[in-house]
Motif scaffolding. Structure first.
Motif, PDB file in Angstrom:
ATOM      1  N   PRO A 128       0.809  -1.218   0.000  1.00 55.90           N
ATOM      2  CA  PRO A 128       0.000   0.000   0.000  1.00 55.90           C
ATOM      3  C   PRO A 128       0.848   1.278   0.000  1.00 55.90           C
ATOM      4  CG  PRO A 128      -1.023  -1.616   1.402  1.00 55.90           C
ATOM      5  CD  PRO A 128       0.281  -2.206   0.961  1.00 55.90           C
ATOM      6  N   GLY A 129       0.508   2.182  -0.915  1.00 60.43           N
ATOM      7  CA  GLY A 129       1.238   3.430  -1.055  1.00 60.43           C
ATOM      8  C   GLY A 129       2.280   3.405  -2.155  1.00 60.43           C
ATOM      9  N   ALA A 130       2.744   2.212  -2.546  1.00 57.60           N
ATOM     10  CA  ALA A 130       3.755   2.112  -3.607  1.00 57.60           C
ATOM     11  C   ALA A 130       3.142   2.494  -4.950  1.00 57.60           C
ATOM     12  CB  ALA A 130       4.318   0.705  -3.663  1.00 57.60           C
ATOM     13  N   ARG A 131       3.939   3.099  -5.795  1.00 64.36           N
ATOM     14  CA  ARG A 131       3.465   3.559  -7.086  1.00 64.36           C
ATOM     15  C   ARG A 131       4.602   3.503  -8.097  1.00 64.36           C
ATOM     16  NH1 ARG A 131       5.057   8.989  -7.988  1.00 64.36           N
ATOM     17  NH2 ARG A 131       3.287   9.348  -9.379  1.00 64.36           N
ATOM     18  N   LEU A 132       4.246   3.682  -9.349  1.00 61.45           N
ATOM     19  CA  LEU A 132       5.237   3.760 -10.416  1.00 61.45           C
ATOM     20  C   LEU A 132       4.829   4.924 -11.300  1.00 61.45           C
ATOM     21  CD1 LEU A 132       7.774   2.135 -11.115  1.00 61.45           C
ATOM     22  CD2 LEU A 132       6.418   0.854 -12.768  1.00 61.45           C
ATOM     23  N   SER A 133       5.656   5.949 -11.344  1.00 60.53           N
ATOM     24  CA  SER A 133       5.317   7.154 -12.095  1.00 60.53           C
ATOM     25  C   SER A 133       5.313   6.885 -13.589  1.00 60.53           C
ATOM     26  CB  SER A 133       6.296   8.276 -11.767  1.00 60.53           C
ATOM     27  OG  SER A 133       7.618   7.887 -12.083  1.00 60.53           O
ATOM     28  N   LEU A 134       4.657   7.770 -14.343  1.00 56.32           N
ATOM     29  CA  LEU A 134       4.577   7.610 -15.785  1.00 56.32           C
ATOM     30  C   LEU A 134       5.973   7.539 -16.399  1.00 56.32           C
ATOM     31  CD1 LEU A 134       1.691  10.047 -16.793  1.00 56.32           C
ATOM     32  CD2 LEU A 134       1.644   7.545 -16.839  1.00 56.32           C
ATOM     33  N   ALA A 156      -4.979  -2.738  -8.872  1.00 59.57           N
ATOM     34  CA  ALA A 156      -4.153  -1.547  -9.035  1.00 59.57           C
ATOM     35  C   ALA A 156      -4.710  -0.669 -10.142  1.00 59.57           C
ATOM     36  CB  ALA A 156      -2.704  -1.940  -9.363  1.00 59.57           C
ATOM     37  N   GLY A 157      -4.463   0.626 -10.036  1.00 54.98           N
ATOM     38  CA  GLY A 157      -4.854   1.557 -11.075  1.00 54.98           C
ATOM     39  C   GLY A 157      -3.751   1.680 -12.110  1.00 54.98           C
ATOM     40  N   PHE A 158      -4.000   1.184 -13.314  1.00 57.27           N
ATOM     41  CA  PHE A 158      -3.018   1.198 -14.404  1.00 57.27           C
ATOM     42  C   PHE A 158      -3.253   2.438 -15.247  1.00 57.27           C
ATOM     43  CE2 PHE A 158      -1.867  -0.604 -18.758  1.00 57.27           C
ATOM     44  CZ  PHE A 158      -0.502  -0.412 -18.589  1.00 57.27           C
ATOM     45  N   LEU A 159      -2.240   3.267 -15.371  1.00 61.02           N
ATOM     46  CA  LEU A 159      -2.326   4.490 -16.150  1.00 61.02           C
ATOM     47  C   LEU A 159      -1.653   4.262 -17.497  1.00 61.02           C
ATOM     48  CD1 LEU A 159      -1.232   6.924 -13.288  1.00 61.02           C
ATOM     49  CD2 LEU A 159      -3.565   6.207 -13.895  1.00 61.02           C
ATOM     50  N   PHE A 160      -2.418   4.412 -18.577  1.00 64.84           N
ATOM     51  CA  PHE A 160      -1.871   4.159 -19.909  1.00 64.84           C
ATOM     52  C   PHE A 160      -2.121   5.382 -20.775  1.00 64.84           C
ATOM     53  CE2 PHE A 160      -1.449   2.091 -24.080  1.00 64.84           C
ATOM     54  CZ  PHE A 160      -0.268   1.384 -23.872  1.00 64.84           C
ATOM     55  N   GLY A 161      -1.041   6.056 -21.150  1.00 67.34           N
ATOM     56  CA  GLY A 161      -1.141   7.283 -21.914  1.00 67.34           C
ATOM     57  C   GLY A 161      -0.743   7.129 -23.361  1.00 67.34           C
ATOM     58  N   GLY A 162      -0.086   8.149 -23.900  1.00 67.39           N
ATOM     59  CA  GLY A 162       0.325   8.139 -25.292  1.00 67.39           C
ATOM     60  C   GLY A 162       1.824   8.291 -25.429  1.00 67.39           C
ATOM     61  N   TYR A 172      -7.178   2.282 -15.879  1.00 68.12           N
ATOM     62  CA  TYR A 172      -7.851   0.983 -15.917  1.00 68.12           C
ATOM     63  C   TYR A 172      -7.538   0.254 -14.615  1.00 68.12           C
ATOM     64  CZ  TYR A 172      -7.774   2.001 -20.935  1.00 68.12           C
ATOM     65  OH  TYR A 172      -7.904   2.606 -22.167  1.00 68.12           O
ATOM     66  N   GLN A 173      -8.513  -0.463 -14.099  1.00 71.50           N
ATOM     67  CA  GLN A 173      -8.261  -1.264 -12.905  1.00 71.50           C
ATOM     68  C   GLN A 173      -7.734  -2.636 -13.321  1.00 71.50           C
ATOM     69  OE1 GLN A 173     -11.416  -2.928 -10.347  1.00 71.50           O
ATOM     70  NE2 GLN A 173     -10.357  -1.958  -8.612  1.00 71.50           N
ATOM     71  N   LEU A 174      -6.572  -2.970 -12.798  1.00 69.00           N
ATOM     72  CA  LEU A 174      -5.997  -4.295 -13.021  1.00 69.00           C
ATOM     73  C   LEU A 174      -6.296  -5.154 -11.802  1.00 69.00           C
ATOM     74  CD1 LEU A 174      -2.450  -3.353 -14.408  1.00 69.00           C
ATOM     75  CD2 LEU A 174      -4.523  -3.916 -15.703  1.00 69.00           C
ATOM     76  N   VAL A 175      -6.819  -6.360 -12.040  1.00 64.94           N
ATOM     77  CA  VAL A 175      -7.097  -7.277 -10.941  1.00 64.94           C
ATOM     78  C   VAL A 175      -6.303  -8.559 -11.152  1.00 64.94           C
ATOM     79  CG1 VAL A 175      -9.391  -6.295 -10.564  1.00 64.94           C
ATOM     80  CG2 VAL A 175      -9.134  -8.264 -12.077  1.00 64.94           C
ATOM     81  N   GLY A 192       2.047   3.837 -16.114  1.00 66.12           N
ATOM     82  CA  GLY A 192       2.452   3.809 -14.715  1.00 66.12           C
ATOM     83  C   GLY A 192       1.389   3.155 -13.854  1.00 66.12           C
ATOM     84  N   ILE A 193       1.645   3.131 -12.565  1.00 68.51           N
ATOM     85  CA  ILE A 193       0.718   2.547 -11.590  1.00 68.51           C
ATOM     86  C   ILE A 193       0.427   3.579 -10.508  1.00 68.51           C
ATOM     87  CG2 ILE A 193       0.432   0.795  -9.786  1.00 68.51           C
ATOM     88  CD1 ILE A 193       0.139  -0.417 -12.494  1.00 68.51           C
TER      89      ILE A 193
END
Length: 217
Positions: A128-134, A156-162, A172-175, A192-193
């Motif tokens: 909890p609290g760990a993340r991965l920046s874009l 986890a919340g998966f952030l997918f950009g361009g 997107y939610q990854l399960v 990122g996450i």
């Protein structure tokens, strides 16, 4: 396409989400092999333990990491790179387990990338609290091969950009059991996450593990 590769997979129930041109989210693709994957992860991290690496800027990563394969991804004051030796153990990284290679190849083929054979796997452990920046994955020599990312444990919340950091990423939610695959026109999309939320998973407890397969050499 060899139908035998998909034996035992829930084909009729699989939801395939298009994230961008050449990028897909395969819902539940790895769920039926989760026990084998987790067992293999435990063996790998016994040989090359998880650790919090330091970025070139001197920041401690919130995600604990390890690797397996011919090379492993590392970061320190010298920069981001792949190396054949685990700097913590002084030994080569553990070999890629067959179950890792199998899920990576099958997921890549499902997404339209045939003949994918990974030579590196990053193992990321989130609490909890760990993340991965874009960021973009740009340290691999073989830019024609896709990235295959397997999610286990907490959502986890998966952030997918361009291709530009200025493009606002979609979330997107990854399960547990989801697999994301991106390559081709989307190979260098920023992603990122988001910070991992508290929770409990019946197998992995209060953490998330991500396997990221690459063709680095």
């Amino acid at each position: 396409m060899n139908a035998d590769l998909f034996e035992g997979l829930p084909d009729l129930n699989l939801q395939q989400v298009c994230l961008d041109d050449g990028a897909f989210l395969l819902r539940g693709f790895a769920k039926n092999v989760d026990t084998a994957l987790i067992s293999a992860i435990e063996k790998v991290v016994t040989q090359s333990p998880l650790r919090h690496m330091i970025t070139p800027g001197g920041f401690r990563m919130s995600v604990a990491m390890s690797n397996c394969g011919q090379v492993g991804w590392i970061t320190d004051r010298s920069g981001y790179r792949y190396g054949v030796i685990d700097p913590e153990t002084g030994r080569p990284w553990p070999a890629l387990p067959e179950t890792f290679i199998d899920i990576a190849r099958r997921a890549a083929m499902r997404a339209g990338y045939e003949n994918f054979l990974p030579d590196a796997c990053l193992i990321n452990c989130y609490e909890p609290g760990a993340r991965l920046s874009l960021h973009q994955d740009k340290n691999e020599r073989d830019e024609s091969a896709p990235i295959v990312s397997v999610s286990l444990g907490l959502p986890a919340g998966f952030l997918f950009g361009g291709l530009s950091r200025t493009i606002r990423p979609k979330r997107y939610q990854l399960v547990h059991g989801d697999v994301a695959v991106w390559g081709g026109p989307s190979r260098f999309n920023f992603h990122g996450i988001a910070p991992l939320l508290d929770g409990y998973h019946p197998i992995l407890g209060g953490k998330r593990i991500n396997l990221t397969f690459r063709k680095a050499l």
